[in-house]
Design a protein around this motif. Structure first.
Motif, PDB file in Angstrom:
ATOM      1  N   ALA A  97       0.825  -1.205   0.000  1.00  0.00           N
ATOM      2  CA  ALA A  97       0.000   0.000   0.000  1.00  0.00           C
ATOM      3  C   ALA A  97       0.860   1.256   0.000  1.00  0.00           C
ATOM      4  N   SER A  98       2.134   1.087   0.236  1.00  0.00           N
ATOM      5  CA  SER A  98       3.060   2.211   0.301  1.00  0.00           C
ATOM      6  C   SER A  98       3.847   2.322  -0.995  1.00  0.00           C
ATOM      7  N   GLU A  99       4.026   3.534  -1.474  1.00  0.00           N
ATOM      8  CA  GLU A  99       4.826   3.737  -2.687  1.00  0.00           C
ATOM      9  C   GLU A  99       6.303   3.454  -2.440  1.00  0.00           C
ATOM     10  N   LYS A 100       6.682   3.302  -1.174  1.00  0.00           N
ATOM     11  CA  LYS A 100       8.070   3.004  -0.822  1.00  0.00           C
ATOM     12  C   LYS A 100       8.377   1.506  -0.894  1.00  0.00           C
ATOM     13  N   SER A 101       7.359   0.707  -1.143  1.00  0.00           N
ATOM     14  CA  SER A 101       7.546  -0.742  -1.186  1.00  0.00           C
ATOM     15  C   SER A 101       7.077  -1.286  -2.536  1.00  0.00           C
ATOM     16  N   SER A 102       7.756  -2.307  -3.017  1.00  0.00           N
ATOM     17  CA  SER A 102       7.358  -2.955  -4.265  1.00  0.00           C
ATOM     18  C   SER A 102       6.800  -4.359  -3.990  1.00  0.00           C
ATOM     19  N   PHE A 103       6.365  -4.597  -2.765  1.00  0.00           N
ATOM     20  CA  PHE A 103       5.875  -5.911  -2.366  1.00  0.00           C
ATOM     21  C   PHE A 103       4.676  -6.346  -3.212  1.00  0.00           C
ATOM     22  N   LYS A 104       4.773  -7.534  -3.793  1.00  0.00           N
ATOM     23  CA  LYS A 104       3.680  -8.177  -4.524  1.00  0.00           C
ATOM     24  C   LYS A 104       3.778  -9.667  -4.248  1.00  0.00           C
ATOM     25  N   MET A 105       2.656 -10.251  -3.864  1.00  0.00           N
ATOM     26  CA  MET A 105       2.678 -11.681  -3.569  1.00  0.00           C
ATOM     27  C   MET A 105       1.262 -12.243  -3.645  1.00  0.00           C
ATOM     28  N   ASP A 106       1.150 -13.453  -4.178  1.00  0.00           N
ATOM     29  CA  ASP A 106      -0.108 -14.182  -4.119  1.00  0.00           C
ATOM     30  C   ASP A 106      -0.001 -15.150  -2.954  1.00  0.00           C
ATOM     31  N   ALA A 107      -1.095 -15.319  -2.237  1.00  0.00           N
ATOM     32  CA  ALA A 107      -1.092 -16.228  -1.099  1.00  0.00           C
ATOM     33  C   ALA A 107      -0.812 -17.653  -1.576  1.00  0.00           C
TER      34      ALA A 107
END
Length: 105
Positions: free
Chosen positions: A34-44
């Motif tokens: 949710a933060s523009e400072k993070s590129s976190f993407k993951m599927d459960a």
């Protein structure tokens, strides 16, 4: 949000998008920063991409965007600037197009 399709995860405040089967069972879960400072993407783990996040409205209008985040932006702009209720519109992320057999959506 009331349909439990989108929520904010508590630990890291990530956005979570949930896809359901026709019985209402959660089958897919995409988590995004949710933060523009993070590129976190993951599927459960064990998510079934043939049940992507989407919202089926009652009108004959379909909005296709690249991602669920883009759909949220569209919904916000429609509400804030045009006073439109986006919940009547069917919205679908194009990222899901390659994953789905079109069964009435």
């Amino acid at each position: 949000m009331g349909q439990k399709m989108i929520y904010q995860e508590e630990k890291h405040s990530n956005c979570v998008f949930v896809g359901y089967d026709s019985d209402g069972t959660a089958k897919y879960c995409a988590m995004r920063a949710a933060s523009e400072k993070s590129s976190f993407k993951m599927d459960a783990e064990n998510s079934d991409k043939s049940y992507p996040f989407f919202h089926e409205g009652k009108s004959d209008l379909l909005i296709v965007s690249e991602s669920p985040i883009d759909l949220m932006s569209h919904a916000t702009l429609a509400k804030v600037y045009y006073s439109l209720d986006w919940t009547g519109i069917t919205v679908f992320p194009s990222a899901a197009c390659g994953m789905v057999r079109w069964n009435g959506i």
